[in-house]
Write a protein that holds these residues in place. Structure first.
Motif, PDB file in Angstrom:
ATOM      1  N   ALA A 256      37.302  33.317  47.504  1.00  0.00           N
ATOM      2  CA  ALA A 256      37.712  32.184  48.524  1.00  0.00           C
ATOM      3  C   ALA A 256      39.547  32.425  48.391  1.00  0.00           C
ATOM      4  O   ALA A 256      39.952  32.367  49.659  1.00  0.00           O
ATOM      5  N   ALA A 257      39.927  32.537  47.224  1.00  0.00           N
ATOM      6  CA  ALA A 257      41.460  32.584  47.190  1.00  0.00           C
ATOM      7  C   ALA A 257      41.974  34.055  47.945  1.00  0.00           C
ATOM      8  O   ALA A 257      42.776  34.058  48.533  1.00  0.00           O
ATOM      9  N   THR A 258      40.983  34.809  47.652  1.00  0.00           N
ATOM     10  CA  THR A 258      41.466  36.039  48.625  1.00  0.00           C
ATOM     11  C   THR A 258      41.357  36.155  49.921  1.00  0.00           C
ATOM     12  O   THR A 258      42.320  36.581  50.426  1.00  0.00           O
ATOM     13  N   GLN A 259      40.299  35.653  50.363  1.00  0.00           N
ATOM     14  CA  GLN A 259      39.888  35.547  51.803  1.00  0.00           C
ATOM     15  C   GLN A 259      40.985  34.637  52.493  1.00  0.00           C
ATOM     16  O   GLN A 259      41.174  34.833  53.714  1.00  0.00           O
ATOM     17  N   ILE A 260      41.685  33.590  52.077  1.00  0.00           N
ATOM     18  CA  ILE A 260      42.926  33.106  52.439  1.00  0.00           C
ATOM     19  C   ILE A 260      44.189  33.299  52.380  1.00  0.00           C
ATOM     20  O   ILE A 260      45.079  32.494  52.548  1.00  0.00           O
ATOM     21  N   GLY A 261      44.241  34.655  51.803  1.00  0.00           N
ATOM     22  CA  GLY A 261      45.546  34.879  51.589  1.00  0.00           C
ATOM     23  C   GLY A 261      46.471  35.113  52.945  1.00  0.00           C
ATOM     24  O   GLY A 261      45.680  35.527  53.835  1.00  0.00           O
ATOM     25  N   ASP A 262      47.518  35.176  52.899  1.00  0.00           N
ATOM     26  CA  ASP A 262      48.271  35.152  54.375  1.00  0.00           C
ATOM     27  C   ASP A 262      48.291  36.655  54.593  1.00  0.00           C
ATOM     28  O   ASP A 262      48.141  36.649  55.984  1.00  0.00           O
ATOM     29  N   ASP A 263      48.134  37.661  53.897  1.00  0.00           N
ATOM     30  CA  ASP A 263      48.121  38.957  54.454  1.00  0.00           C
ATOM     31  C   ASP A 263      46.592  39.223  55.262  1.00  0.00           C
ATOM     32  O   ASP A 263      46.354  39.736  56.064  1.00  0.00           O
ATOM     33  N   PHE A 278      55.017  34.874  56.054  1.00  0.00           N
ATOM     34  CA  PHE A 278      54.048  34.061  54.762  1.00  0.00           C
ATOM     35  C   PHE A 278      54.401  32.846  54.331  1.00  0.00           C
ATOM     36  O   PHE A 278      55.536  32.754  53.919  1.00  0.00           O
ATOM     37  N   ASN A 279      53.478  31.812  54.082  1.00  0.00           N
ATOM     38  CA  ASN A 279      53.848  30.599  53.376  1.00  0.00           C
ATOM     39  C   ASN A 279      52.924  30.155  52.457  1.00  0.00           C
ATOM     40  O   ASN A 279      53.088  28.850  51.961  1.00  0.00           O
ATOM     41  N   HIS A 280      51.840  31.024  52.050  1.00  0.00           N
ATOM     42  CA  HIS A 280      50.939  30.566  51.044  1.00  0.00           C
ATOM     43  C   HIS A 280      50.734  31.548  49.834  1.00  0.00           C
ATOM     44  O   HIS A 280      50.251  31.174  49.166  1.00  0.00           O
ATOM     45  N   GLY A 281      51.030  32.589  50.335  1.00  0.00           N
ATOM     46  CA  GLY A 281      50.922  33.790  49.441  1.00  0.00           C
ATOM     47  C   GLY A 281      49.813  34.744  49.629  1.00  0.00           C
ATOM     48  O   GLY A 281      49.001  34.571  50.355  1.00  0.00           O
ATOM     49  N   THR A 282      50.011  36.017  49.142  1.00  0.00           N
ATOM     50  CA  THR A 282      49.156  37.118  49.713  1.00  0.00           C
ATOM     51  C   THR A 282      47.723  36.812  48.849  1.00  0.00           C
ATOM     52  O   THR A 282      47.733  35.999  48.104  1.00  0.00           O
ATOM     53  N   SER A 283      46.757  37.397  49.128  1.00  0.00           N
ATOM     54  CA  SER A 283      45.387  37.495  48.796  1.00  0.00           C
ATOM     55  C   SER A 283      45.299  37.668  46.950  1.00  0.00           C
ATOM     56  O   SER A 283      44.857  36.953  46.234  1.00  0.00           O
TER      57      SER A 283
END
Length: 309
Positions: A256-263, A278-283
């Motif tokens: 889940a953390a990976t799927q909602i990364g900015d990239d 980007f404002n949340h971080g990459t996957s």
């Protein structure tokens, strides 16, 4: 995650049967303390032509001759077939399914309460438990009006987490992040923002961002979000120690953390990435910081503001 039969929090406010107040979106919930915001397109409104009005009048009288009074139907709120009762609060997902989802949310919230009450107490502090508001379609919070498209968010103005449970369906279907622990991660992340607020981190960061350029503000926002991911990982660690995690749960949260990364989100929605936005971080960053909190279980390991991210 073996959540059934465990304590449910009494801090859940269910307002799904209420109509939201009208108003514009007060900006992204990201800038107000956190949350997942899933933008959707909108449409344009317009008036009816004279021909349309005449057509509707004709339809009204035709139905009247058939014994169907549209005015009575509209007043009673029965917009389906004659003789079939429909209620205004009828659940689009099915009442039994939504009630189970509500029980799940209340249980996860209770687990976060147990975790953070213990951590704060160990540090000589008192944890102020947040409220979690369940809404449908739209909600008017202390941070402004938000629609379900804004995604789950935390509002520091009223110390509440806001959640439209339809987001769980979107998480699974649109973002390929299914599983109960993936959903629990979403809740724990928003509670992580509440912890940041209690620790004085959010007020300080929001004051700094007002004096920054957009690019610098985005970089600071990333550190806020990654810390909330790390705090969610700490909760995951305490949950594992209780023995209620099942095989594959950790992988669900990391996915889940990976799927909602900015990239990843930008690649999915527009086909290319714009790193400066980007404002949340990459996957990679989001999954790494969740895992760091999970592995250590310590607040000190979540200092994203003085670490290379």
């Amino acid at each position: 995650m073996e959540w059934r039969g465990r304590r449910q929090s009494g801090n859940v406010e269910d307002v799904r049967g209420s109509s939201p107040s009208r108003g514009g979106l007060g900006g992204s919930p990201f800038g107000r303390g956190g949350g997942f915001r899933i933008p959707t397109g909108g449409g344009r409104g317009g008036g009816m032509s004279i021909g349309t009005i005449i057509f509707l009048v004709v339809i009204y009288f035709v139905l009247k001759m058939m014994g169907i009074d549209l005015l009575q139907v509209m007043e009673s709120g029965q917009v389906g077939s004659p003789g079939v009762e429909q209620t205004e609060t009828q659940s689009p997902r099915g009442s039994a399914q939504e009630e189970e989802a509500k029980a799940f949310v209340a249980t996860v919230l209770a687990e976060t309460e147990d975790t953070w009450n213990g951590i704060f107490q160990a540090n000589g502090e008192t944890y102020q438990e947040p409220k979690l508001v369940l809404f449908r379609d739209g909600i008017n919070s202390a941070c402004g009006m938000a629609s379900s498209a804004s995604g789950p968010f935390y509002c520091p103005g009223d110390h509440k987490v806001y959640l439209d449970m339809a987001f769980f369906d979107e998480l699974a279907q649109r973002f390929d992040a299914s599983g109960d622990f993936a959903e629990a991660y979403v809740i724990a992340h928003e509670v992580g923002h509440h912890v940041q607020n209690l620790l004085g981190i959010l007020p300080k960061v929001n004051a700094q961002r007002q004096r920054m350029s957009e690019a610098a503000s985005n970089q600071l926002s990333i550190r806020v979000e990654l810390q909330a991911d790390c705090f969610a990982g700490i909760w995951g660690k305490y949950t594992e120690q209780k023995g209620i995690l099942e095989q594959g749960d950790l992988e669900e949260a990391l996915n889940a953390a990976t799927q909602i990364g900015d990239d990843t989100l930008q690649k999915r929605t527009q086909g290319y990435v714009v790193p400066e936005s980007f404002n949340h971080g990459t996957s990679a960053q989001r999954s790494t910081w969740f895992k760091r909190g999970f592995d250590t279980g310590k607040l000190s390991s979540c200092d994203t503001f003085n670490s290379d991210i």
